[in-house]
Design an enzyme around this catalytic site. Structure first.
Site, PDB file in Angstrom:
ATOM      1  N   ARG A  33       0.802  -1.118  -0.044  1.00 57.62           N
ATOM      2  CA  ARG A  33      -0.145   0.084  -0.039  1.00 57.62           C
ATOM      3  C   ARG A  33       0.635   1.216   0.081  1.00 57.62           C
ATOM      4  O   ARG A  33       0.557   2.379  -0.514  1.00 57.62           O
ATOM      5  CB  ARG A  33      -0.931   0.024   1.301  1.00 57.62           C
ATOM      6  CG  ARG A  33      -2.037   1.068   1.141  1.00 57.62           C
ATOM      7  CD  ARG A  33      -3.005   1.002   2.240  1.00 57.62           C
ATOM      8  NE  ARG A  33      -4.107   1.867   2.056  1.00 57.62           N
ATOM      9  CZ  ARG A  33      -4.531   2.936   3.030  1.00 57.62           C
ATOM     10  NH1 ARG A  33      -3.516   3.186   4.060  1.00 57.62           N
ATOM     11  NH2 ARG A  33      -5.451   3.455   2.655  1.00 57.62           N
ATOM     12  N   ILE A  59      -7.213   7.445  -1.324  1.00 58.75           N
ATOM     13  CA  ILE A  59      -7.102   6.130  -1.416  1.00 58.75           C
ATOM     14  C   ILE A  59      -7.997   5.500  -0.220  1.00 58.75           C
ATOM     15  O   ILE A  59      -8.088   5.812   0.859  1.00 58.75           O
ATOM     16  CB  ILE A  59      -5.851   5.474  -1.010  1.00 58.75           C
ATOM     17  CG1 ILE A  59      -5.399   4.063  -1.088  1.00 58.75           C
ATOM     18  CG2 ILE A  59      -5.242   6.225   0.193  1.00 58.75           C
ATOM     19  CD1 ILE A  59      -4.041   3.570  -1.193  1.00 58.75           C
ATOM     20  N   SER A  60      -8.835   4.515  -0.448  1.00 57.08           N
ATOM     21  CA  SER A  60      -9.843   3.989   0.435  1.00 57.08           C
ATOM     22  C   SER A  60      -9.054   3.395   1.874  1.00 57.08           C
ATOM     23  O   SER A  60      -8.204   2.934   1.755  1.00 57.08           O
ATOM     24  CB  SER A  60     -10.796   3.005  -0.239  1.00 57.08           C
ATOM     25  OG  SER A  60     -11.568   3.750  -1.204  1.00 57.08           O
ATOM     26  N   GLN A  61      -9.955   3.544   2.748  1.00 60.90           N
ATOM     27  CA  GLN A  61      -9.504   2.797   3.935  1.00 60.90           C
ATOM     28  C   GLN A  61      -9.426   1.509   3.634  1.00 60.90           C
ATOM     29  O   GLN A  61     -10.350   0.900   2.908  1.00 60.90           O
ATOM     30  CB  GLN A  61     -10.779   3.241   5.000  1.00 60.90           C
ATOM     31  CG  GLN A  61     -10.405   2.576   6.310  1.00 60.90           C
ATOM     32  CD  GLN A  61     -11.785   2.390   7.192  1.00 60.90           C
ATOM     33  OE1 GLN A  61     -12.716   3.181   6.789  1.00 60.90           O
ATOM     34  NE2 GLN A  61     -11.751   2.004   8.171  1.00 60.90           N
ATOM     35  N   PRO A  62      -8.420   0.978   4.298  1.00 58.58           N
ATOM     36  CA  PRO A  62      -8.043  -0.576   4.088  1.00 58.58           C
ATOM     37  C   PRO A  62      -9.317  -1.528   4.299  1.00 58.58           C
ATOM     38  O   PRO A  62      -9.626  -2.343   3.771  1.00 58.58           O
ATOM     39  CB  PRO A  62      -6.972  -1.021   4.830  1.00 58.58           C
ATOM     40  CG  PRO A  62      -6.117   0.458   4.951  1.00 58.58           C
ATOM     41  CD  PRO A  62      -7.173   1.459   5.024  1.00 58.58           C
TER      42      PRO A  62
END
Length: 211
Positions: A33, A59-62
């Site tokens: 990431r 970038i989206s939250q994992p």
């Protein structure tokens, strides 16, 4: 080594939050990431939080990536996926670890160009990134798709994307205005599209047309 430890801690957190599909956890463990964020943000790359990537995008939250990916795999392993909203390319990379073909559409040209180089550098040969003025149009010439995953919030269900689903295919899409979005799973059976409403979510808006 630091990133390896940080990655392991992230996977532990995802598992504690209820992500139990080992395929998803292993795929997210393989994707670096920190390569999908600006260098200045790399120390936070494995925090379970969304991060800015410029151009008003994140970038989206994992956890959200893991949740969406779990839904992709919930009814069997798809062969061909369409992602609407490439963003950093992180979700596409996670999907590419699991399926044969990933098509992804982005409307912000600098992001699109950056992601194409990034995915090539990381060896993701099964991701086909496309630039389009409106993600809501999808990629009809490359369909039908077993799964369509929309990583931006649609004010209403995008019917043009529903039509690009294969028989028995599914679309995972956040629907609703900002502050009131719900994750929806749409399933196609012939000309019938069933809808299942899931958790409340928060995504950047899906832009239908450039002005």
């Amino acid at each position: 080594m630091a990133s390896a430890r940080s990655r392991a801690r992230l996977l532990d957190r995802l598992e504690a939050l209820g992500i139990t599909d080992i395929r998803v956890l292993e795929a997210m463990g393989r994707v670096p990431r920190h390569r999908f964020v600006d260098e200045a943000m790399s120390s936070r790359a494995y925090d379970d939080t969304a991060l800015p990537i410029g151009y008003g995008q994140t970038i989206s939250q994992p956890y959200v990536v893991a949740q969406m990916t779990t839904l992709v795999l919930a009814y069997g392993l798809p062969g061909k996926i369409l992602e609407i909203g490439t963003g950093s390319g992180y979700q596409a990379a996670v999907l590419a670890e699991l399926v044969d073909e990933v098509y992804t559409v982005e409307r912000v040209e600098p992001l699109h160009n950056l992601v194409r180089r990034r995915l090539a550098d990381l060896g993701y040969r099964n991701v086909r990134a496309r630039l389009a003025s409106s993600g809501v149009l999808g990629l009809p010439n490359y369909g039908p798709f077993d799964v369509i995953i929309v990583t931006c919030g649609a004010a209403q269900l995008p019917e043009t994307l529903c039509e690009q689903l294969a028989e028995g295919g599914r679309m995972i899409v956040p629907v609703g205005e900002s502050g009131g979005q719900r994750l929806v799973v749409v399933r196609r059976q012939g000309d019938h599209f069933s809808k299942e409403f899931l958790d409340a979510v928060s995504f950047v808006p899906l832009i239908e047309n450039d002005r």
